[in-house]
Motif scaffolding. Structure first.
Motif, PDB file in Angstrom:
ATOM      1  N   GLY A  13       0.797  -1.221   0.000  1.00  0.00           N
ATOM      2  CA  GLY A  13       0.000   0.000   0.000  1.00  0.00           C
ATOM      3  C   GLY A  13       0.830   1.272   0.000  1.00  0.00           C
ATOM      4  O   GLY A  13       0.299   2.363  -0.177  1.00  0.00           O
ATOM      5  N   GLN A  14       2.143   1.122   0.182  1.00  0.00           N
ATOM      6  CA  GLN A  14       3.058   2.270   0.215  1.00  0.00           C
ATOM      7  C   GLN A  14       4.076   2.207  -0.925  1.00  0.00           C
ATOM      8  O   GLN A  14       5.203   2.686  -0.798  1.00  0.00           O
ATOM      9  CB  GLN A  14       3.789   2.310   1.563  1.00  0.00           C
ATOM     10  N   ILE A  15       3.683   1.614  -2.062  1.00  0.00           N
ATOM     11  CA  ILE A  15       4.637   1.429  -3.169  1.00  0.00           C
ATOM     12  C   ILE A  15       5.164   2.765  -3.706  1.00  0.00           C
ATOM     13  O   ILE A  15       6.338   2.874  -4.062  1.00  0.00           O
ATOM     14  CB  ILE A  15       4.040   0.548  -4.290  1.00  0.00           C
ATOM     15  N   SER A  47       2.158  -8.829  -3.986  1.00  0.00           N
ATOM     16  CA  SER A  47       3.501  -9.186  -3.551  1.00  0.00           C
ATOM     17  C   SER A  47       4.031  -8.127  -2.619  1.00  0.00           C
ATOM     18  O   SER A  47       3.769  -6.937  -2.803  1.00  0.00           O
ATOM     19  CB  SER A  47       4.449  -9.334  -4.739  1.00  0.00           C
ATOM     20  N   ASP A  48       4.795  -8.576  -1.645  1.00  0.00           N
ATOM     21  CA  ASP A  48       5.417  -7.649  -0.710  1.00  0.00           C
ATOM     22  C   ASP A  48       6.936  -7.752  -0.768  1.00  0.00           C
ATOM     23  O   ASP A  48       7.620  -7.378   0.167  1.00  0.00           O
ATOM     24  CB  ASP A  48       4.902  -7.876   0.707  1.00  0.00           C
ATOM     25  N   LYS A  49       7.461  -8.259  -1.883  1.00  0.00           N
ATOM     26  CA  LYS A  49       8.908  -8.433  -2.036  1.00  0.00           C
ATOM     27  C   LYS A  49       9.469  -7.445  -3.048  1.00  0.00           C
ATOM     28  O   LYS A  49       8.868  -7.174  -4.085  1.00  0.00           O
ATOM     29  CB  LYS A  49       9.244  -9.848  -2.506  1.00  0.00           C
ATOM     30  N   ALA A  50      10.639  -6.912  -2.741  1.00  0.00           N
ATOM     31  CA  ALA A  50      11.386  -6.053  -3.657  1.00  0.00           C
ATOM     32  C   ALA A  50      12.866  -6.350  -3.434  1.00  0.00           C
ATOM     33  O   ALA A  50      13.257  -6.863  -2.384  1.00  0.00           O
ATOM     34  CB  ALA A  50      11.085  -4.582  -3.409  1.00  0.00           C
ATOM     35  N   GLU A  51      13.675  -6.046  -4.433  1.00  0.00           N
ATOM     36  CA  GLU A  51      15.117  -6.300  -4.378  1.00  0.00           C
ATOM     37  C   GLU A  51      15.855  -5.067  -4.880  1.00  0.00           C
ATOM     38  O   GLU A  51      15.334  -4.310  -5.690  1.00  0.00           O
ATOM     39  CB  GLU A  51      15.504  -7.482  -5.272  1.00  0.00           C
ATOM     40  N   ALA A  52      17.082  -4.906  -4.416  1.00  0.00           N
ATOM     41  CA  ALA A  52      17.973  -3.871  -4.940  1.00  0.00           C
ATOM     42  C   ALA A  52      19.376  -4.458  -5.032  1.00  0.00           C
ATOM     43  O   ALA A  52      19.749  -5.302  -4.215  1.00  0.00           O
ATOM     44  CB  ALA A  52      17.991  -2.650  -4.026  1.00  0.00           C
ATOM     45  N   LEU A  53      20.116  -4.029  -6.042  1.00  0.00           N
ATOM     46  CA  LEU A  53      21.506  -4.448  -6.202  1.00  0.00           C
ATOM     47  C   LEU A  53      22.353  -3.225  -6.505  1.00  0.00           C
ATOM     48  O   LEU A  53      21.992  -2.411  -7.367  1.00  0.00           O
ATOM     49  CB  LEU A  53      21.660  -5.424  -7.375  1.00  0.00           C
ATOM     50  N   PHE A  54      23.467  -3.094  -5.796  1.00  0.00           N
ATOM     51  CA  PHE A  54      24.415  -2.033  -6.100  1.00  0.00           C
ATOM     52  C   PHE A  54      25.813  -2.515  -5.755  1.00  0.00           C
ATOM     53  O   PHE A  54      25.992  -3.393  -4.916  1.00  0.00           O
ATOM     54  CB  PHE A  54      24.071  -0.723  -5.385  1.00  0.00           C
ATOM     55  N   SER A  55      26.797  -1.943  -6.439  1.00  0.00           N
ATOM     56  CA  SER A  55      28.179  -2.401  -6.287  1.00  0.00           C
ATOM     57  C   SER A  55      29.114  -1.252  -5.937  1.00  0.00           C
ATOM     58  O   SER A  55      28.887  -0.101  -6.324  1.00  0.00           O
ATOM     59  CB  SER A  55      28.669  -3.047  -7.595  1.00  0.00           C
ATOM     60  N   PHE A  56      30.166  -1.615  -5.220  1.00  0.00           N
ATOM     61  CA  PHE A  56      31.291  -0.725  -4.948  1.00  0.00           C
ATOM     62  C   PHE A  56      32.559  -1.474  -5.321  1.00  0.00           C
ATOM     63  O   PHE A  56      32.563  -2.710  -5.385  1.00  0.00           O
ATOM     64  CB  PHE A  56      31.321  -0.316  -3.468  1.00  0.00           C
ATOM     65  N   GLU A  57      33.626  -0.733  -5.533  1.00  0.00           N
ATOM     66  CA  GLU A  57      34.874  -1.367  -5.968  1.00  0.00           C
ATOM     67  C   GLU A  57      35.435  -2.336  -4.937  1.00  0.00           C
ATOM     68  O   GLU A  57      36.148  -3.263  -5.285  1.00  0.00           O
ATOM     69  CB  GLU A  57      35.920  -0.315  -6.340  1.00  0.00           C
ATOM     70  N   SER A  58      35.102  -2.125  -3.667  1.00  0.00           N
ATOM     71  CA  SER A  58      35.616  -2.997  -2.603  1.00  0.00           C
ATOM     72  C   SER A  58      34.729  -2.856  -1.364  1.00  0.00           C
ATOM     73  O   SER A  58      33.926  -1.918  -1.273  1.00  0.00           O
ATOM     74  CB  SER A  58      37.045  -2.603  -2.239  1.00  0.00           C
ATOM     75  N   LEU A  59      34.909  -3.748  -0.422  1.00  0.00           N
ATOM     76  CA  LEU A  59      34.191  -3.637   0.839  1.00  0.00           C
ATOM     77  C   LEU A  59      34.609  -2.364   1.576  1.00  0.00           C
ATOM     78  O   LEU A  59      33.777  -1.698   2.200  1.00  0.00           O
ATOM     79  CB  LEU A  59      34.429  -4.871   1.710  1.00  0.00           C
ATOM     80  N   ALA A  60      35.879  -1.988   1.467  1.00  0.00           N
ATOM     81  CA  ALA A  60      36.357  -0.753   2.105  1.00  0.00           C
ATOM     82  C   ALA A  60      35.642   0.471   1.520  1.00  0.00           C
ATOM     83  O   ALA A  60      35.250   1.380   2.266  1.00  0.00           O
ATOM     84  CB  ALA A  60      37.870  -0.620   1.943  1.00  0.00           C
ATOM     85  N   ALA A  61      35.437   0.497   0.203  1.00  0.00           N
ATOM     86  CA  ALA A  61      34.717   1.607  -0.434  1.00  0.00           C
ATOM     87  C   ALA A  61      33.267   1.636   0.044  1.00  0.00           C
ATOM     88  O   ALA A  61      32.714   2.711   0.321  1.00  0.00           O
ATOM     89  CB  ALA A  61      34.771   1.483  -1.944  1.00  0.00           C
ATOM     90  N   TYR A  62      32.659   0.475   0.172  1.00  0.00           N
ATOM     91  CA  TYR A  62      31.287   0.400   0.700  1.00  0.00           C
ATOM     92  C   TYR A  62      31.246   0.929   2.139  1.00  0.00           C
ATOM     93  O   TYR A  62      30.346   1.681   2.497  1.00  0.00           O
ATOM     94  CB  TYR A  62      30.759  -1.033   0.645  1.00  0.00           C
ATOM     95  N   GLU A  63      32.208   0.558   2.949  1.00  0.00           N
ATOM     96  CA  GLU A  63      32.244   0.999   4.350  1.00  0.00           C
ATOM     97  C   GLU A  63      32.407   2.511   4.447  1.00  0.00           C
ATOM     98  O   GLU A  63      31.816   3.142   5.335  1.00  0.00           O
ATOM     99  CB  GLU A  63      33.346   0.273   5.122  1.00  0.00           C
ATOM    100  N   ARG A  64      33.182   3.128   3.546  1.00  0.00           N
ATOM    101  CA  ARG A  64      33.308   4.595   3.537  1.00  0.00           C
ATOM    102  C   ARG A  64      31.953   5.229   3.228  1.00  0.00           C
ATOM    103  O   ARG A  64      31.553   6.209   3.849  1.00  0.00           O
ATOM    104  CB  ARG A  64      34.364   5.042   2.528  1.00  0.00           C
ATOM    105  N   VAL A  88       8.920   0.213   4.128  1.00  0.00           N
ATOM    106  CA  VAL A  88       9.779  -0.962   4.312  1.00  0.00           C
ATOM    107  C   VAL A  88       9.435  -1.596   5.654  1.00  0.00           C
ATOM    108  O   VAL A  88       9.555  -0.958   6.696  1.00  0.00           O
ATOM    109  CB  VAL A  88      11.280  -0.577   4.262  1.00  0.00           C
ATOM    110  N   LEU A  89       9.018  -2.842   5.599  1.00  0.00           N
ATOM    111  CA  LEU A  89       8.690  -3.566   6.822  1.00  0.00           C
ATOM    112  C   LEU A  89       9.929  -4.232   7.406  1.00  0.00           C
ATOM    113  O   LEU A  89      10.102  -4.292   8.605  1.00  0.00           O
ATOM    114  CB  LEU A  89       7.606  -4.603   6.544  1.00  0.00           C
TER     115      LEU A  89
END
Length: 101
Positions: A13-15, A47-64, A88-89
């Protein structure tokens, strides 16, 4: 490269609010050095499912990128969309490494 896969349980209901939330996060990932591969939303039926995908060059870059969550006004504003709408539930993150051709 590391790819974050986010599995969401959403309020159908909040799409519209979820789409607003998603657009902000796609922008923020790109602004802070990542590549967003998109959000994948329910297309047919209930349906109440959704997905997202995103990438960073490394885990360290993601952590920054992730370190900004608690203090950056843009990150806080994006989370307010989620929190105030209740779109988001729950969500779960999984980190994967792509095997590309």
């Amino acid at each position: 490269m590391i790819t974050c896969v986010v599995h969401y349980t959403i309020d159908p209901g909040q799409i519209e609010a979820f789409e607003e939330f998603a657009r902000e996060w796609m922008r923020l990932v790109a602004k802070h050095g990542g590549v967003h591969h998109g959000y994948f939303l329910p297309a047919e039926g209930a349906s109440d499912k959704a997905e997202a995908l995103f990438s960073f060059e490394s885990l360290a870059a993601y952590e920054r990128y992730r370190a900004r969550f608690a203090t950056d006004p843009e990150f806080l504003a994006a989370d307010r969309i989620r929190d105030e709408s209740g779109c988001v539930l729950r969500y779960e993150r999984t980190f994967m490494r792509p095997l590309l051709p």
